[in-house]
Scaffold this active site. Structure first.
Site, PDB file in Angstrom:
ATOM      1  N   GLU A 168      37.839  30.048  35.594  1.00 32.21           N
ATOM      2  CA  GLU A 168      37.344  29.090  34.610  1.00 32.21           C
ATOM      3  C   GLU A 168      37.183  27.697  35.178  1.00 32.21           C
ATOM      4  O   GLU A 168      37.970  27.265  36.024  1.00 32.21           O
ATOM      5  CB  GLU A 168      38.322  28.985  33.432  1.00 32.21           C
ATOM      6  CG  GLU A 168      38.511  30.245  32.649  1.00 32.21           C
ATOM      7  CD  GLU A 168      39.463  30.046  31.473  1.00 32.21           C
ATOM      8  OE1 GLU A 168      39.738  31.037  30.780  1.00 32.21           O
ATOM      9  OE2 GLU A 168      39.916  28.896  31.233  1.00 32.21           O
ATOM     10  N   HIS A 211      51.244  31.528  42.383  1.00 27.44           N
ATOM     11  CA  HIS A 211      50.702  30.592  41.396  1.00 27.44           C
ATOM     12  C   HIS A 211      51.448  29.251  41.338  1.00 27.44           C
ATOM     13  O   HIS A 211      51.980  28.859  40.310  1.00 27.44           O
ATOM     14  CB  HIS A 211      50.688  31.249  40.010  1.00 27.44           C
ATOM     15  CG  HIS A 211      49.838  32.478  39.938  1.00 27.44           C
ATOM     16  ND1 HIS A 211      49.601  33.131  38.745  1.00 27.44           N
ATOM     17  CD2 HIS A 211      49.161  33.177  40.886  1.00 27.44           C
ATOM     18  CE1 HIS A 211      48.821  34.190  38.979  1.00 27.44           C
ATOM     19  NE2 HIS A 211      48.552  34.222  40.279  1.00 27.44           N
ATOM     20  N   GLN A 262      51.946  32.485  48.301  1.00 26.26           N
ATOM     21  CA  GLN A 262      50.949  31.444  48.086  1.00 26.26           C
ATOM     22  C   GLN A 262      51.541  30.045  48.202  1.00 26.26           C
ATOM     23  O   GLN A 262      50.836  29.052  48.051  1.00 26.26           O
ATOM     24  CB  GLN A 262      50.318  31.626  46.702  1.00 26.26           C
ATOM     25  CG  GLN A 262      49.553  32.926  46.560  1.00 26.26           C
ATOM     26  CD  GLN A 262      49.103  33.206  45.130  1.00 26.26           C
ATOM     27  OE1 GLN A 262      49.407  32.453  44.204  1.00 26.26           O
ATOM     28  NE2 GLN A 262      48.389  34.306  44.945  1.00 26.26           N
ATOM     29  N   TYR A 268      44.236  25.706  26.775  1.00 28.55           N
ATOM     30  CA  TYR A 268      43.119  26.439  27.370  1.00 28.55           C
ATOM     31  C   TYR A 268      43.330  27.950  27.372  1.00 28.55           C
ATOM     32  O   TYR A 268      42.553  28.682  27.967  1.00 28.55           O
ATOM     33  CB  TYR A 268      42.828  25.857  28.759  1.00 28.55           C
ATOM     34  CG  TYR A 268      42.311  24.447  28.596  1.00 28.55           C
ATOM     35  CD1 TYR A 268      40.966  24.184  28.396  1.00 28.55           C
ATOM     36  CD2 TYR A 268      43.202  23.373  28.529  1.00 28.55           C
ATOM     37  CE1 TYR A 268      40.501  22.901  28.163  1.00 28.55           C
ATOM     38  CE2 TYR A 268      42.744  22.080  28.305  1.00 28.55           C
ATOM     39  CZ  TYR A 268      41.398  21.855  28.119  1.00 28.55           C
ATOM     40  OH  TYR A 268      40.939  20.580  27.873  1.00 28.55           O
ATOM     41  N   TYR A 315      44.799  43.394  36.915  1.00 32.03           N
ATOM     42  CA  TYR A 315      44.391  43.982  38.185  1.00 32.03           C
ATOM     43  C   TYR A 315      44.486  45.504  38.077  1.00 32.03           C
ATOM     44  O   TYR A 315      45.505  46.041  37.642  1.00 32.03           O
ATOM     45  CB  TYR A 315      45.275  43.469  39.322  1.00 32.03           C
ATOM     46  CG  TYR A 315      45.087  42.002  39.583  1.00 32.03           C
ATOM     47  CD1 TYR A 315      43.913  41.520  40.153  1.00 32.03           C
ATOM     48  CD2 TYR A 315      46.075  41.086  39.245  1.00 32.03           C
ATOM     49  CE1 TYR A 315      43.723  40.172  40.386  1.00 32.03           C
ATOM     50  CE2 TYR A 315      45.911  39.732  39.471  1.00 32.03           C
ATOM     51  CZ  TYR A 315      44.729  39.278  40.043  1.00 32.03           C
ATOM     52  OH  TYR A 315      44.545  37.936  40.264  1.00 32.03           O
TER      53      TYR A 315
END
Length: 372
Positions: free
Chosen positions: A246, A152, A88, A256, A267
């Site tokens: 979210e 991430h 990513q 959070y 998963y």
């Protein structure tokens, strides 16, 4: 199936079959014309609107390009730092300095390699854009610690009203618990000045056990962020695991919850924490199942006048543009519009036109306007 949903599905099929020739999509409030501005982009990730209406676009593979209003794509801009494009990671978001017209500063985030490329983390650089090259390059932020993980990285860049820069960061996948600590940048929103200094009003600047850049914590992987046009607060969205994407308002020192609380699961199934706990913030809005959100903006243009103040979010998983109507801080209505391709980013042009980047090896820049 409702007529509007059927029409949207048919339009999405046409988009894929016609290779993105101009076509029409019926939304709740408008018939929309979708045009392909250009294609051949390698997993485009972020874009910023230039003063002349053109777009500065990143490709995750490591190139930065200018796309003109007529769709002409420049050669790669010269002068970028080393980028580790894997998983990513890669060249990610891009943002113009609020005073770009006079100072030419461009800011961009990327996965910066370390130790012969075996480790990396999200970094942010700035440089001056001069024609087809960058000059005066400087790295103004490096997330720590660096890891050998392809997951991430975040990351979106948003200037606040004081000219400071918010950077959204992911938890790096293998280090999810880092999102709950103040001694790493993982899973945080951070805030720095234009040159990388720490703003004097940052919330943890005088706390010995916390990194000075941290603004908020407990995030998983934020790939959407936008400043609210009235309040000036930073709104973010983040990927949940399996479900639990979210939307949050990222406020200083607020936690959070990830991975202590979440509306998602592992998963393949399996509980992660719980859904609420005292002292941890509830999301303003969440999706189950996950839509895999990426890119976000508040619409303020006149072309789609009935969308003013709406929040627009790209969906990777369902290949959609998601429109959210708001009443203050509450989402009161959601519309999903099928684009037919993974939507990585969404941006508004000077005249109110909407632009979408599609996430694929042969990525496209799409232009959305009300159909005549």
């Amino acid at each position: 199936m409702k007529k509007s949903l059927l029409a949207a599905s048919v339009a999405a099929l046409l988009l894929s079959q016609l290779g993105m020739a101009a076509t029409q999509l019926d939304s709740e409030k408008y018939p929309i014309q979708i045009e392909k501005v250009t294609d051949g982009l390698s997993h485009p990730w972020g874009m910023a609107v230039m003063p002349d209406g053109g777009l500065l676009v990143t490709e995750r593979s490591g190139n930065l390009r200018i796309i003109s209003t007529s769709g002409q794509v420049s050669d790669p801009i010269k002068g970028l730092p080393a980028v580790r494009a894997y998983g990513q990671g890669g060249l990610l978001d891009v943002q113009l300095d609020p005073d770009f017209a006079s100072n030419q500063w461009v800011y961009f985030s990327f996965s910066e390699p370390l130790n012969d490329g075996k480790e990396s983390s999200t970094a942010v650089a700035r440089a001056k854009l001069n024609g087809d090259s960058l000059s005066e390059l400087e790295i103004i932020f490096r997330a720590n610690p660096k890891l050998d993980s392809p997951y991430h990285f975040g990351s979106r860049l948003v200037f606040d009203r004081q000219g400071n820069l918010f950077i959204t960061l992911g938890d790096r996948g293998s280090r999810r618990q880092d999102a709950q600590t103040l001694d790493t940048h993982h899973g945080k929103v951070v805030r720095i000045s234009k040159n990388g200094d720490i703003p004097k009003d940052n919330p943890y600047i005088n706390q010995d056990n916390a990194l000075d850049e941290i603004w908020s914590l407990g995030h998983r992987n934020m790939q959407g962020a936008a400043l609210h046009p009235q309040t000036g607060e930073l709104w973010t969205h983040e990927h949940g695991p399996q479900g639990g994407d979210e939307i949050n308002i990222a406020r200083a020192t607020k936690n959070y919850g990830w991975p202590v609380i979440t509306y998602g699961e592992e998963y393949g199934g399996g509980k992660i924490g719980t859904t609420s706990q005292d002292g941890l913030e509830q999301p303003l809005y969440y999706w189950v199942p996950s839509i895999a959100p990426s890119g976000m903006m508040f619409y303020s243009g006149k072309l789609f006048d009935n969308w003013q103040g709406n929040l627009l979010v790209g969906s990777l998983k369902f290949s959609q543009l998601v429109r959210l109507e708001l009443d203050g801080d509450k989402v009161i209505h959601e519309e999903r519009m099928d684009i037919g391709q993974r939507v990585r980013d969404v941006e508004q042009g000077p005249d109110g036109t909407l632009y979408l980047l599609t996430d694929q090896p042969d990525g496209q820049l799409l232009k959305l306007t009300p159909a005549k």
